[in-house]
Design a protein around this motif. Structure first.
Motif, PDB file in Angstrom:
ATOM      1  N   ALA A 337       0.819  -1.222   0.000  1.00 38.44           N
ATOM      2  CA  ALA A 337       0.000   0.000   0.000  1.00 38.44           C
ATOM      3  C   ALA A 337       0.851   1.269   0.000  1.00 38.44           C
ATOM      4  N   TRP A 338       1.845   1.343   0.912  1.00 39.47           N
ATOM      5  CA  TRP A 338       2.681   2.545   0.954  1.00 39.47           C
ATOM      6  C   TRP A 338       3.498   2.712  -0.334  1.00 39.47           C
ATOM      7  N   PRO A 339       4.135   1.666  -0.859  1.00 35.42           N
ATOM      8  CA  PRO A 339       4.837   1.826  -2.146  1.00 35.42           C
ATOM      9  C   PRO A 339       3.909   2.280  -3.273  1.00 35.42           C
ATOM     10  N   PHE A 340       2.659   1.810  -3.246  1.00 34.26           N
ATOM     11  CA  PHE A 340       1.729   2.220  -4.292  1.00 34.26           C
ATOM     12  C   PHE A 340       1.359   3.698  -4.150  1.00 34.26           C
ATOM     13  N   VAL A 341       1.241   4.156  -2.895  1.00 35.68           N
ATOM     14  CA  VAL A 341       1.009   5.583  -2.664  1.00 35.68           C
ATOM     15  C   VAL A 341       2.159   6.404  -3.257  1.00 35.68           C
ATOM     16  N   ALA A 342       3.380   5.919  -3.056  1.00 34.38           N
ATOM     17  CA  ALA A 342       4.545   6.617  -3.615  1.00 34.38           C
ATOM     18  C   ALA A 342       4.491   6.637  -5.146  1.00 34.38           C
ATOM     19  N   VAL A 343       4.055   5.526  -5.752  1.00 32.85           N
ATOM     20  CA  VAL A 343       3.920   5.464  -7.214  1.00 32.85           C
ATOM     21  C   VAL A 343       2.882   6.475  -7.701  1.00 32.85           C
TER      22      VAL A 343
END
Length: 381
Positions: A337-343
């Protein structure tokens, strides 16, 4: 595009016989009419017709076609590239299987469609040698005889570009001079579309960006009808510009007014509000809505990019924020979830810092809603 395609096939058969009889290259002039002077500049008149925008997505950049008249034989036809109606055949459209072709339509019959739609029309006389105008008629008549046998391709066979190629084909044996076209700082196809769509229905540009990809970010001289007009003004045939006049208004231009409260930006900001509410108050229904909408939109983009034959859909930047992977890997959301937010944030920055417009601003707001949503997902697991 005009709506007359279905009734044009019957008209085409009759028109073809008359036109071929009058203009077939091998037919001796004296057998047709000994009084005919085919070298008379007024034996055939050629005009460019430029129509104003319509309400539908595929008519909101306007339309262009060629009108050819022969007063001696009482012939008056518009040669227009038409396609099957996309709104009536959406599966075929998204699959890239619509057909299009050139149709020879009696001018009175053709203009009825635009009178009913309230679209403006200007006619520009083309200064072409008599032989070139007759050759143009023969070229377009041959194409019209083939019917709607071409794959619909608004990228390679748009009305403006197709008409331009036909004119250039008719000029192949004539001395032609062209002012150089400067590509530096020229707008891309997407930028031209966005500029022309700004005064039409607010959802047109939103849906346009959904179905076209990065192929629309290329730069070409002739894309839309106004490009065709500007380009022909720079072409000289035997020292004479092809188009010199300012045009004659055949149909009045009616202002397109689309007052609407429910615009893409309004809906996008409502999604942001919904995401904030979801961040504060736990609601499974809202979670399901966000994930399902993303998966459905993502599935469409994956299909367009990977399988569809629809022109200009080989890559679309919207596939980054909208794809079905979050739904597929929902069980492991605490890990991604957090990596996707960064993307998503990186995607937003790329869209904002891009040297030219890549997508409708409403999508930036929608993605902001998903940044908030997935931040909540990452925080609460």
């Amino acid at each position: 595009m005009a709506r007359a395609v279905r009734r044009l096939c019957t008209l085409l058969a009759a028109a073809e016989a008359v036109v071929l009889a009058a203009f077939a290259a091998e037919a001796p002039t004296e057998k047709l009419d000994s009084s005919v002077d085919r070298t008379d500049p007024n034996f055939v008149t050629a005009s460019l017709l430029v129509f104003g925008p319509g309400d539908e997505l595929f008519s909101c950049v306007g339309h262009a076609c060629i009108r050819l008249e022969c007063p001696h034989f009482k012939l008056d036809y518009c040669f227009s590239y038409e396609s099957e109606r996309a709104v009536e055949r959406l599966p075929k459209f998204f699959a890239g299987k619509l057909k299009m072709g050139l149709f020879a339509i009696p001018t009175d019959e053709f203009l009825k469609e635009y009178v009913e739609g309230g679209r403006g029309l200007r006619q520009y006389k083309m200064n072409l040698p008599p032989a070139v105008k007759q050759r143009l008629w023969k070229i377009m008549d041959d194409k019209a005889a083939e019917g709607a046998n071409l794959p619909y391709d608004y990228n390679k066979r748009g009305c403006a570009k197709s008409a331009y190629l036909c004119i250039m084909d008719a000029l192949r044996d004539v001395q032609v001079e062209r002012a150089p076209w400067v590509e530096t700082n020229a707008p891309t196809r997407r930028e031209k579309f966005c500029e022309l769509l700004k005064d039409t229905h607010p959802w047109n540009i939103f849906f346009l960006n959904a179905i076209v990809g990065t192929e629309t970010d290329n730069v070409e001289e002739v894309v839309v009808p106004r490009d065709l007009l500007a380009s022909l003004r720079k072409v000289r045939v035997e020292g004479v510009p092809v188009i010199t006049d300012e045009g004659t208004e055949l149909l009045p231009i009616k202002s397109l007014s689309h007052p609407s409260v429910v615009t893409p930006k309004v809906v996008a900001w409502l999604l942001v509000v919904l995401a904030v509410c979801c961040f504060i108050v736990k609601c499974r229904a809202i979670d399901c809505f966000f994930v399902a909408f993303q998966a459905l939109a993502g599935s469409l983009f994956v299909y367009l990019v990977s399988s569809s034959g629809l022109p200009t859909s080989c890559w679309n930047w919207l596939i980054v924020p909208f794809n079905p992977l979050p739904l597929v890997f929902w069980h492991w959301r605490r890990w991604w979830a957090w990596p996707f937010v960064a993307v998503l944030l990186a995607w937003e920055a790329f869209m904002l810092l891009s040297p030219h417009q890549l997508t409708d601003p409403a999508y930036l707001v929608v993605v902001l809603a998903y940044v908030i949503f997935y931040a909540k997902v990452a925080r609460k697991g």
